[in-house]
Design a protein around this motif. Structure first.
Motif, short mmCIF file in Angstrom:
data_model
loop_
_atom_site.label_atom_id
_atom_site.label_comp_id
_atom_site.label_asym_id
_atom_site.label_seq_id
_atom_site.Cartn_x
_atom_site.Cartn_y
_atom_site.Cartn_z
N TYR A 370 10.12 -52.25 -15.19
CA TYR A 370 10.83 -52.40 -16.47
C TYR A 370 9.91 -53.10 -17.48
O TYR A 370 9.90 -52.76 -18.67
CB TYR A 370 12.10 -53.22 -16.26
N GLU A 371 9.12 -54.03 -17.01
CA GLU A 371 8.18 -54.73 -17.89
C GLU A 371 7.17 -53.74 -18.49
O GLU A 371 6.83 -53.84 -19.68
CB GLU A 371 7.46 -55.82 -17.11
N LEU A 372 6.68 -52.80 -17.70
CA LEU A 372 5.77 -51.79 -18.23
C LEU A 372 6.41 -51.02 -19.38
O LEU A 372 5.78 -50.73 -20.40
CB LEU A 372 5.38 -50.80 -17.13
N LEU A 373 7.68 -50.67 -19.21
CA LEU A 373 8.39 -49.94 -20.26
C LEU A 373 8.55 -50.79 -21.51
O LEU A 373 8.35 -50.32 -22.62
CB LEU A 373 9.76 -49.49 -19.74
N ASP A 380 11.51 -47.16 -28.08
CA ASP A 380 12.93 -47.15 -28.43
C ASP A 380 13.62 -48.39 -27.88
O ASP A 380 13.86 -48.49 -26.67
CB ASP A 380 13.56 -45.87 -27.88
N ASP A 381 13.97 -49.33 -28.75
CA ASP A 381 14.68 -50.54 -28.30
C ASP A 381 16.03 -50.19 -27.69
O ASP A 381 16.49 -50.85 -26.75
CB ASP A 381 14.88 -51.51 -29.48
N GLY A 382 16.69 -49.16 -28.23
CA GLY A 382 17.99 -48.74 -27.69
C GLY A 382 17.87 -48.24 -26.27
O GLY A 382 18.73 -48.52 -25.42
N GLU A 383 16.81 -47.47 -25.99
CA GLU A 383 16.60 -46.98 -24.63
C GLU A 383 16.41 -48.14 -23.66
O GLU A 383 16.99 -48.15 -22.56
CB GLU A 383 15.36 -46.08 -24.60
N LEU A 384 15.62 -49.13 -24.07
CA LEU A 384 15.38 -50.28 -23.20
C LEU A 384 16.66 -51.05 -22.93
O LEU A 384 16.91 -51.50 -21.80
CB LEU A 384 14.33 -51.20 -23.84
#
Length: 432
Positions: A370-373, A380-384
């Motif tokens: 998740y950190e890589l993403l 996309d902040d919404g995707e995260l």
């Protein structure tokens, strides 16, 4: 507490909040609302601290001159941690900053014992090609320390204002530290102050993006910038508790204070060694006037440089990234398929069993995938936010995140490495 930050070692920061109390670093989230177009690193609180970044945010808002500067010691492959600094240099250049990048070959020679030829080869092949591929424009300045007369001359002058006791207190130098290592530290201060030289338009706010382990360089440079200046500006109170500002000479010529007094638009009283000013309503203007007088008298008028500090990425296997553990990091020149395999083997924040994951949910804030993403693989902040929520409530399994991150990592590296080859053909545009 006595936390130690070592720019040449492997500093591990378990509690970033200690940096605010122990080293006087300011919290970046308090400044964030005043930045009109914050970068992803800012929005996502990857950049957690700063020194005087408000100078930079004001310059960006008013389209005033400012510079961004950082450097890289050519010691090996550039991994994703180095990419973070490059991304921030490019972002500030896009925001209007004049960009400077120093390849710290003097540091590599003195600290790592690398030959000059090896420093040049690594500097170009690993660092400069990736920097250009990430978007660094040729209007900026890329140089090697050993080939910069500005840096070498300024480092010598800064050495007059520094002593062993100060370097020892900041870096932990001792009787076994070689002199060239100390000179390399002064060279980095010269790197940071170079954008303020008259050749590049004179004093201006300069931002240095860095990991927190590099803060010793900033403390040294900010102190030296103040020591180099001819004047000291102090806020004071008279016997009637009326506030005033005193400009005091440190090394200014005898008639320079008189020049300051005559140039000021406020009430002044000139004394031997200082001039007192009453009714000052714009300290920035006062500093600009003293700076101009100083430069007219052969001084530099340096502004102490600003800095931002970002969180370290964790290693893909947990703990710290380490070049001695190849599976813990991804280099920008790694084979894309090999990098994807590293991601698929990475430590996650998942539970021991599928059943526990569904019942208890995962721990995305402890997950290297998740950190890589967050750091590199999602715009996309919404995707995260959705990925974070689905992990927490147990509706998303680790395999799907690993697959997503692995695919994007391979795609990024293929694209980046193609751009590196195009950058190789453009080196002459950058004076290299």
């Amino acid at each position: 507490m006595n936390m130690k930050l070592d720019p040449w070692g492997s500093s591990n920061i378990d509690d970033y909040s200690k940096l605010f109390d122990e080293f006087g670093i300011q919290r970046f989230d308090e400044l964030l609302p005043r930045i009109e177009q914050p970068s992803a690193y800012m929005r996502r609180k990857i950049i957690f601290g700063h020194r005087d970044y408000d100078m930079i945010s004001r310059a960006m808002k008013h389209n005033d001159p400012f510079a961004v500067m950082s450097g890289f010691m050519p010691s090996g492959k550039v991994h994703l941690g180095g990419k973070m600094v490059m991304d921030q240099i490019v972002w500030h250049q896009q925001m209007g900053g004049e960009a400077f990048v120093g390849i710290a070959d003097r540091e590599a020679y003195s600290v790592r014992g690398f030959s000059w030829d090896k420093c040049k080869q690594i500097g170009i092949e690993e660092y400069i090609l990736s920097l250009i591929a990430l978007g660094f424009e040729p209007e900026g300045h890329i140089y090697f320390q050993s080939q910069s007369k500005n840096v070498k001359d300024l480092a010598f002058e800064l050495g007059v204002k520094a002593n062993f006791s100060e370097l020892s207190a900041i870096y932990g130098f001792n009787g076994q530290t070689n002199i060239a290592h100390m000179v390399s530290a002064l060279s980095q201060s010269a790197d940071i102050l170079q954008p303020e030289l008259e050749e590049f338009g004179g004093p201006k706010p300069t931002i240095v993006p860095a990991g927190a382990d590099q803060d010793p360089h900033m403390r040294l440079t900010r102190g030296l910038a103040n020591k180099m200046n001819m004047f000291l500006i102090e806020k004071r109170m008279d016997k009637n508790n009326t506030p005033f500002v005193s400009v005091r000479s440190k090394t200014a010529p005898a008639d320079a204070l008189e020049e300051v007094s005559e140039a000021l638009p406020w009430d002044t009283k000139l004394f031997e060694g200082h001039v007192d000013i009453f009714g000052v309503d714009d300290l920035t203007k006062l500093k600009e006037i003293t700076m101009e007088v100083e430069m007219n008298n052969g001084g530099y008028g340096f502004l102490p440089p600003a800095s931002t500090y970002h969180r370290f990425m964790s290693g893909l296997q947990g703990g710290k990234m380490s070049s001695s553990v190849p599976d813990s990091l991804i280099a920008l020149t790694d084979d894309p398929d090999d990098a994807a395999r590293k991601v698929k083997k990475a430590k996650t924040g998942g539970r021991m069993t599928l059943k526990e994951q569904k019942e208890l949910g995962g721990q995305p804030d402890e997950c290297s995938v998740y950190e890589l993403l967050v750091f590199h693989l999602s715009d996309d902040d919404g995707e995260l936010a959705q990925l974070h929520s689905e992990c927490l409530d147990g509706s998303r399994m680790c395999g799907s995140c690993k697959g997503l991150a692995a695919e994007r990592m391979a795609e990024f590296l293929r694209d980046h490495q193609e751009k590196r080859e195009l950058a190789r053909e453009r080196l002459e545009e950058y004076g290299l």
